[in-house]
Design a protein around this motif. Sequence first.
Motif, PDB file in Angstrom:
ATOM      1  N   MET A 101       0.816  -1.214   0.000  1.00 58.09           N
ATOM      2  CA  MET A 101       0.000   0.000   0.000  1.00 58.09           C
ATOM      3  C   MET A 101       0.849   1.265   0.000  1.00 58.09           C
ATOM      4  O   MET A 101       0.678   2.147  -0.839  1.00 58.09           O
ATOM      5  N   VAL A 102       1.809   1.367   0.924  1.00 60.50           N
ATOM      6  CA  VAL A 102       2.619   2.581   1.020  1.00 60.50           C
ATOM      7  C   VAL A 102       3.637   2.656  -0.114  1.00 60.50           C
ATOM      8  O   VAL A 102       3.798   3.693  -0.749  1.00 60.50           O
ATOM      9  N   GLY A 103       4.314   1.531  -0.373  1.00 58.12           N
ATOM     10  CA  GLY A 103       5.286   1.519  -1.452  1.00 58.12           C
ATOM     11  C   GLY A 103       4.661   1.874  -2.783  1.00 58.12           C
ATOM     12  O   GLY A 103       5.253   2.596  -3.600  1.00 58.12           O
ATOM     13  N   GLY A 104       3.443   1.386  -3.010  1.00 57.20           N
ATOM     14  CA  GLY A 104       2.750   1.698  -4.256  1.00 57.20           C
ATOM     15  C   GLY A 104       2.417   3.169  -4.372  1.00 57.20           C
ATOM     16  O   GLY A 104       2.513   3.761  -5.460  1.00 57.20           O
ATOM     17  N   ALA A 105       2.028   3.785  -3.251  1.00 63.83           N
ATOM     18  CA  ALA A 105       1.716   5.219  -3.268  1.00 63.83           C
ATOM     19  C   ALA A 105       2.971   6.049  -3.516  1.00 63.83           C
ATOM     20  O   ALA A 105       2.952   7.034  -4.271  1.00 63.83           O
ATOM     21  N   ILE A 106       4.079   5.658  -2.893  1.00 62.38           N
ATOM     22  CA  ILE A 106       5.342   6.358  -3.116  1.00 62.38           C
ATOM     23  C   ILE A 106       5.781   6.189  -4.565  1.00 62.38           C
ATOM     24  O   ILE A 106       6.209   7.155  -5.232  1.00 62.38           O
TER      25      ILE A 106
ATOM     26  N   LEU B  57      -3.976   7.781   9.180  1.00 56.78           N
ATOM     27  CA  LEU B  57      -3.364   8.632   8.159  1.00 56.78           C
ATOM     28  C   LEU B  57      -3.576   8.001   6.793  1.00 56.78           C
ATOM     29  O   LEU B  57      -3.278   6.818   6.599  1.00 56.78           O
ATOM     30  N   HIS B  58      -4.069   8.774   5.845  1.00 57.56           N
ATOM     31  CA  HIS B  58      -4.276   8.267   4.487  1.00 57.56           C
ATOM     32  C   HIS B  58      -2.933   7.979   3.834  1.00 57.56           C
ATOM     33  O   HIS B  58      -1.953   8.711   4.020  1.00 57.56           O
ATOM     34  N   VAL B  59      -2.881   6.917   3.050  1.00 59.66           N
ATOM     35  CA  VAL B  59      -1.617   6.478   2.461  1.00 59.66           C
ATOM     36  C   VAL B  59      -1.017   7.524   1.523  1.00 59.66           C
ATOM     37  O   VAL B  59       0.215   7.637   1.407  1.00 59.66           O
ATOM     38  N   GLN B  60      -1.843   8.319   0.853  1.00 60.73           N
ATOM     39  CA  GLN B  60      -1.294   9.358  -0.013  1.00 60.73           C
ATOM     40  C   GLN B  60      -0.602  10.448   0.803  1.00 60.73           C
ATOM     41  O   GLN B  60       0.424  10.991   0.385  1.00 60.73           O
ATOM     42  N   ASP B  61      -1.158  10.762   1.971  1.00 57.65           N
ATOM     43  CA  ASP B  61      -0.462  11.690   2.868  1.00 57.65           C
ATOM     44  C   ASP B  61       0.857  11.088   3.339  1.00 57.65           C
ATOM     45  O   ASP B  61       1.868  11.792   3.445  1.00 57.65           O
ATOM     46  N   MET B  62       0.855   9.789   3.628  1.00 60.79           N
ATOM     47  CA  MET B  62       2.096   9.141   4.070  1.00 60.79           C
ATOM     48  C   MET B  62       3.154   9.182   2.976  1.00 60.79           C
ATOM     49  O   MET B  62       4.342   9.419   3.252  1.00 60.79           O
ATOM     50  N   ALA B  63       2.755   8.949   1.747  1.00 64.65           N
ATOM     51  CA  ALA B  63       3.706   9.012   0.638  1.00 64.65           C
ATOM     52  C   ALA B  63       4.285  10.412   0.503  1.00 64.65           C
ATOM     53  O   ALA B  63       5.493  10.585   0.300  1.00 64.65           O
TER      54      ALA B  63
END
Length: 321
Positions: free
Chosen positions: A11-16, A213-219
């Motif tokens: 999820m996070v890696g994909g957003a980054i 925290l939304h994953v796009q914000d995390m990216a």
Amino acid sequence: MRIYVAGHRGMVGGAILGKLEARKAAGESIDVITRTREELNLTNQAEVGDFMASENLDVVILAAAKVGGIHANNTYPADFIYENLMIECNVIHQAFANGVTRLLQLGSSCIYPKAAAQPMKESALLTGILEPTNEPYAIAKIAGIKLCESYNRQHGVDFRSVMPTNLYGPGDNFHPENSHVLPALLRRFHEAKQSGAEEVTIWGSGEPRREFLHVQDMADASLFVLELDRATYEANTLKMLSHINVGTGSDISIMDLARLVANVIGFKGRILNDTSKPDGTMRKLMDVSRLTEMGWRAQISLEEGVAQTYEWFLNSPHIRS
């Protein structure tokens, strides 16, 4: 610049990865390197060493990890500590051994003690006993922070760690047994609405409070921290404290979260509690003042983010099977 994103299908890696690819399409000089699990086993030291030696990387983003909710952590503690330790040791050491001078490791808020003062500051690390339900995973993530710190101290590299609060969003794990609380609730209420059920039972008392925290914000936050100049980063991490909290600075009770999810989905029935199931830590709120002072804050509200995630869920029938 050659950037390796480990865990790009998560999820996070994909957003980054998506944000880096958008930058490349806009004209930035970026080559993004990825490998699937089938192509590169990050728990295998020799494979990781050969990969790093052949790719001439400038930056490594370590978003790969074995993750899961309370049930998964309780059921597979050996898997969680072993796989995460091996991934961190192999990627961090081989990055150093092959000339990578900047690395960003993604951790978890579970690194902090169960009884840590709220909101949890970065300085709370290793000041108390961990939450037993996810202690093996937390110990592995703490080891990752200390690996980065140690390589920085001994070798002068610039390896950084970001500690996100509970993440959610498109690409999340919606498995009925091994998912985190928000996607688990989303799936449960969706299925209840589809079946016409009159009630939904949630784990625990509903009283614990969590931050999401939304994953796009995390990216966004991950790339923000990665790209800070070294003097600014070290000034805000007291040099030896090489991790930064990432969150929204606000939390919500699990019962109120269940009500929010039910409202977004349109479930009109009753919400019950199964108090035989564990609550876990009663409150986990991140102190994000360091990151705020550096100029970053979350942009996506919880209600907006849950609605976006539910829309993605509805348009991804393969994850509901």
